[in-house]
Write a protein that holds these residues in place. Structure first.
Motif, PDB file in Angstrom:
ATOM      1  N   ALA A   2       0.644  -0.747   0.314  1.00 12.39           N
ATOM      2  CA  ALA A   2      -0.100   0.193  -0.227  1.00 12.39           C
ATOM      3  C   ALA A   2       0.911   1.309  -0.190  1.00 12.39           C
ATOM      4  CB  ALA A   2      -0.681  -0.082   1.031  1.00 12.39           C
ATOM      5  N   LYS A   3       0.580   2.384  -0.583  1.00 14.28           N
ATOM      6  CA  LYS A   3       1.078   3.944  -0.168  1.00 14.28           C
ATOM      7  C   LYS A   3       0.504   4.009   0.455  1.00 14.28           C
ATOM      8  CE  LYS A   3       1.963   3.592  -5.411  1.00 14.28           C
ATOM      9  NZ  LYS A   3       2.126   4.953  -6.742  1.00 14.28           N
ATOM     10  N   ARG A   4       1.882   4.489   1.275  1.00 11.43           N
ATOM     11  CA  ARG A   4       1.192   5.930   2.158  1.00 11.43           C
ATOM     12  C   ARG A   4       0.625   6.763   2.088  1.00 11.43           C
ATOM     13  NH1 ARG A   4       4.225   5.261   8.129  1.00 11.43           N
ATOM     14  NH2 ARG A   4       2.684   7.414   8.996  1.00 11.43           N
ATOM     15  N   TYR A   5       1.465   7.819   1.356  1.00 15.79           N
ATOM     16  CA  TYR A   5       0.932   8.874   0.505  1.00 15.79           C
ATOM     17  C   TYR A   5       0.056   9.338  -0.277  1.00 15.79           C
ATOM     18  CZ  TYR A   5       4.569   9.372   4.754  1.00 15.79           C
ATOM     19  OH  TYR A   5       5.711   9.451   5.383  1.00 15.79           O
ATOM     20  N   ALA A   6      -1.133   9.964  -0.192  1.00 13.02           N
ATOM     21  CA  ALA A   6      -1.716  10.959  -1.198  1.00 13.02           C
ATOM     22  C   ALA A   6      -1.641  11.880  -2.039  1.00 13.02           C
ATOM     23  CB  ALA A   6      -2.939  10.161  -1.321  1.00 13.02           C
ATOM     24  N   VAL A   7      -2.222  12.330  -2.541  1.00 12.92           N
ATOM     25  CA  VAL A   7      -2.904  14.029  -2.776  1.00 12.92           C
ATOM     26  C   VAL A   7      -4.379  14.372  -2.736  1.00 12.92           C
ATOM     27  CG1 VAL A   7      -2.734  15.641  -4.559  1.00 12.92           C
ATOM     28  CG2 VAL A   7      -1.079  14.144  -4.297  1.00 12.92           C
ATOM     29  N   ILE A  18      -1.295  13.701   1.814  1.00 13.87           N
ATOM     30  CA  ILE A  18      -2.140  13.244   2.672  1.00 13.87           C
ATOM     31  C   ILE A  18      -1.452  11.955   3.774  1.00 13.87           C
ATOM     32  CG2 ILE A  18      -4.061  15.124   3.582  1.00 13.87           C
ATOM     33  CD1 ILE A  18      -5.396  12.057   2.520  1.00 13.87           C
ATOM     34  N   ASP A  19      -0.676  11.638   4.639  1.00 14.42           N
ATOM     35  CA  ASP A  19      -0.245  10.787   5.009  1.00 14.42           C
ATOM     36  C   ASP A  19      -2.060   9.635   4.867  1.00 14.42           C
ATOM     37  OD1 ASP A  19       0.200   7.933   6.665  1.00 14.42           O
ATOM     38  OD2 ASP A  19       2.014   8.695   8.116  1.00 14.42           O
ATOM     39  N   ILE A  20      -2.211   9.133   4.500  1.00 13.03           N
ATOM     40  CA  ILE A  20      -2.856   7.643   4.666  1.00 13.03           C
ATOM     41  C   ILE A  20      -3.368   7.381   5.575  1.00 13.03           C
ATOM     42  CG2 ILE A  20      -3.589   7.943   1.843  1.00 13.03           C
ATOM     43  CD1 ILE A  20      -3.185   5.192   1.824  1.00 13.03           C
ATOM     44  N   PHE A  21      -2.078   7.118   6.259  1.00 13.08           N
ATOM     45  CA  PHE A  21      -2.374   5.578   7.336  1.00 13.08           C
ATOM     46  C   PHE A  21      -2.643   7.305   8.636  1.00 13.08           C
ATOM     47  CE2 PHE A  21       0.894   3.065   5.620  1.00 13.08           C
ATOM     48  CZ  PHE A  21      -0.120   2.027   4.626  1.00 13.08           C
ATOM     49  N   THR A  22      -2.685   8.211   8.768  1.00 10.90           N
ATOM     50  CA  THR A  22      -2.894   8.864   9.854  1.00 10.90           C
ATOM     51  C   THR A  22      -4.235  10.138   9.748  1.00 10.90           C
ATOM     52  OG1 THR A  22      -1.518  10.912   9.014  1.00 10.90           O
ATOM     53  CG2 THR A  22      -0.416   8.759  11.214  1.00 10.90           C
ATOM     54  N   GLY A  23      -4.338  10.287   8.834  1.00 14.12           N
ATOM     55  CA  GLY A  23      -5.259  11.077   7.890  1.00 14.12           C
ATOM     56  C   GLY A  23      -4.787  12.891   7.567  1.00 14.12           C
ATOM     57  N   GLN A  24      -3.538  12.721   8.367  1.00 16.12           N
ATOM     58  CA  GLN A  24      -2.961  14.676   8.122  1.00 16.12           C
ATOM     59  C   GLN A  24      -2.283  14.696   7.125  1.00 16.12           C
ATOM     60  OE1 GLN A  24      -3.305  16.086  11.646  1.00 16.12           O
ATOM     61  NE2 GLN A  24      -4.681  14.259  11.617  1.00 16.12           N
ATOM     62  N   PRO A  25      -2.410  15.755   6.926  1.00 14.27           N
ATOM     63  CA  PRO A  25      -0.647  16.556   6.460  1.00 14.27           C
ATOM     64  C   PRO A  25       0.569  15.714   6.250  1.00 14.27           C
ATOM     65  CG  PRO A  25      -1.956  18.659   6.911  1.00 14.27           C
ATOM     66  CD  PRO A  25      -1.859  16.900   7.493  1.00 14.27           C
ATOM     67  N   ALA A  26       1.381  15.314   4.748  1.00 10.85           N
ATOM     68  CA  ALA A  26       2.795  14.773   4.861  1.00 10.85           C
ATOM     69  C   ALA A  26       3.544  16.477   5.302  1.00 10.85           C
ATOM     70  CB  ALA A  26       3.539  14.022   4.012  1.00 10.85           C
ATOM     71  N   LEU A  48       7.464  10.619  -1.496  1.00 13.04           N
ATOM     72  CA  LEU A  48       7.421  10.114  -0.021  1.00 13.04           C
ATOM     73  C   LEU A  48       7.448   8.751   0.182  1.00 13.04           C
ATOM     74  CD1 LEU A  48       5.645  13.291   1.043  1.00 13.04           C
ATOM     75  CD2 LEU A  48       7.979  12.129   2.046  1.00 13.04           C
ATOM     76  N   ASN A  49       6.918   7.856  -1.204  1.00 11.16           N
ATOM     77  CA  ASN A  49       5.979   6.120  -1.667  1.00 11.16           C
ATOM     78  C   ASN A  49       7.375   5.762  -1.690  1.00 11.16           C
ATOM     79  OD1 ASN A  49       3.310   6.725  -0.405  1.00 11.16           O
ATOM     80  ND2 ASN A  49       3.123   7.602  -2.676  1.00 11.16           N
ATOM     81  N   VAL A  50       8.225   6.324  -2.358  1.00 10.91           N
ATOM     82  CA  VAL A  50       9.561   5.783  -2.527  1.00 10.91           C
ATOM     83  C   VAL A  50      10.199   5.290  -1.433  1.00 10.91           C
ATOM     84  CG1 VAL A  50      11.689   5.836  -3.669  1.00 10.91           C
ATOM     85  CG2 VAL A  50       9.547   5.750  -4.781  1.00 10.91           C
TER      86      VAL A  50
END
Length: 63
Positions: A2-7, A18-26, A48-50
């Motif tokens: 799973a990718k951790r970061y999304a736009v 965002i960090d999809i695991f925490t819901g917080q901005p990266a 960040l995902n790499v």
């Protein structure tokens, strides 16, 4: 893996990575990734995902 970061698009050409695991901005380069242009957000999320994938692999969490 799973990718951790999304736009997340906040409004046209204004995004948050965002960090999809925490819901917080990266955070990237000691700055919160809020209100940045779409192309930059996509590039940073990819980078960040790499980095996250490498950390997981080194820790033995890669699947």
């Amino acid at each position: 893996m799973a990718k951790r970061y999304a736009v997340r698009v906040d409004k046209p050409n204004s995004c948050t990575v965002i960090d999809i695991f925490t819901g917080q901005p990266a955070e990237f380069e000691k700055k919160m990734m809020i209100g940045i242009k779409t192309r930059r957000a996509e590039r940073i999320a990819g980078e960040l995902n790499v980095q996250d994938a490498k950390r997981r692999e080194e820790a033995g969490w890669a699947s």
